[in-house]
Design a protein around this motif. Structure first.
Motif, short mmCIF file in Angstrom:
data_model
loop_
_atom_site.label_atom_id
_atom_site.label_comp_id
_atom_site.label_asym_id
_atom_site.label_seq_id
_atom_site.Cartn_x
_atom_site.Cartn_y
_atom_site.Cartn_z
N SER A 76 7.47 12.39 3.44
CA SER A 76 6.46 13.19 2.75
C SER A 76 5.62 14.00 3.74
N ALA A 77 5.69 13.63 5.02
CA ALA A 77 4.97 14.34 6.08
C ALA A 77 5.73 14.13 7.39
N GLU A 78 5.54 15.05 8.33
CA GLU A 78 6.15 14.90 9.66
C GLU A 78 5.41 13.80 10.40
N ALA A 130 0.80 -1.23 0.00
CA ALA A 130 0.00 0.00 0.00
C ALA A 130 0.84 1.28 0.00
N TRP A 131 2.17 1.16 0.01
CA TRP A 131 3.02 2.32 0.23
C TRP A 131 4.10 2.45 -0.83
N GLU A 132 4.61 3.69 -1.00
CA GLU A 132 5.63 3.99 -2.02
C GLU A 132 6.80 4.76 -1.41
N ILE A 133 8.00 4.40 -1.84
CA ILE A 133 9.22 5.10 -1.45
C ILE A 133 10.11 5.18 -2.69
N ALA A 134 10.77 6.31 -2.87
CA ALA A 134 11.75 6.46 -3.94
C ALA A 134 13.15 6.43 -3.34
N ASP A 172 -2.20 9.38 2.02
CA ASP A 172 -1.31 9.40 0.87
C ASP A 172 -0.31 8.24 0.92
N PRO A 173 -0.27 7.39 -0.10
CA PRO A 173 0.63 6.23 -0.08
C PRO A 173 2.10 6.58 -0.25
N GLU A 174 2.41 7.82 -0.69
CA GLU A 174 3.80 8.21 -0.89
C GLU A 174 4.42 8.56 0.46
N LEU A 175 5.35 7.71 0.93
CA LEU A 175 5.96 7.92 2.24
C LEU A 175 7.11 8.90 2.22
N GLY A 176 7.89 8.92 1.14
CA GLY A 176 9.02 9.82 1.07
C GLY A 176 10.13 9.27 0.20
N ASP A 177 11.31 9.90 0.34
CA ASP A 177 12.45 9.59 -0.52
C ASP A 177 13.70 9.33 0.31
N LEU A 178 14.57 8.48 -0.23
CA LEU A 178 15.89 8.21 0.33
C LEU A 178 16.93 8.50 -0.73
#
Length: 171
Positions: free
Chosen positions: A72-74, A38-42, A90-96
């Motif tokens: 993507s959020a605090e 259910a989640w996304e990370i770049a 929002d499924p976009e968790l953030g980036d590494l």
């Protein structure tokens, strides 16, 4: 689960980063109680020069570091030593972002398998994206224990015992 790996430095091409990142992110999300699908990370696979530029721009530190993370959020916990709330919506968790030379040097200096070290760094960065941190002692203890448990489930030794994938200590 969607882990989008962007390779800017061709030296990452032989590291198998896509599979390592999928495995590390999936294990981290499952460990904290999230369904990975259910989640996304770049993940940006770059060199030290690019990471140094990003680190200076976002953190005011003009130096390379092994892993950077941008949630993507605090999501940090309000009380020290408490688990952060799970993300919703929002499924976009953030980036590494990972720095090739720094990761290679750390693995070599610690006598570590490169893939184990990268797996640890992706777990570490994913936890940051989920709101875990190590600024306050109680939060650091929680984050370290969480990393150790996730890595153990992946068959990777405790990175903080001196026998594992190496703690990052840089962020």
């Amino acid at each position: 689960m969607s882990v989008d790996v962007i390779i800017e430095d061709d030296r990452w091409g032989t590291a198998g980063l896509e599979a390592l990142a999928e495995r590390a992110v999936g294990a981290t999300l499952r460990h904290v109680g999230l369904e990975p699908e259910a989640w996304e990370i770049a993940v940006l696979a770059a060199d030290d020069a690019r990471i140094s530029t990003l680190n200076e721009g976002f953190r005011g530190k003009a130096a390379a570091t092994n892993v950077l993370s941008w949630p993507s959020a605090e999501r940090g916990a309000l009380a020290e030593g408490m688990r952060p709330d799970l993300p919703v919506g929002d499924p976009e968790l953030g980036d590494l972002a990972l720095a090739f030379e720094t990761c290679v040097e750390e693995a070599a200096a610690g006598g570590l398998a490169f893939d184990a070290h990268i797996t640890h760094l992706v777990v570490h960065g994913t936890l940051h994206i989920l709101g875990y941190d190590h600024v306050r002692d109680g939060d650091g203890d929680l984050m370290e224990a969480t990393e150790i448990a996730i890595l153990e489930a992946l068959g990777i030794a405790d990175p903080y015992s001196g026998n594992g994938s190496g703690g990052d200590g840089k962020d």
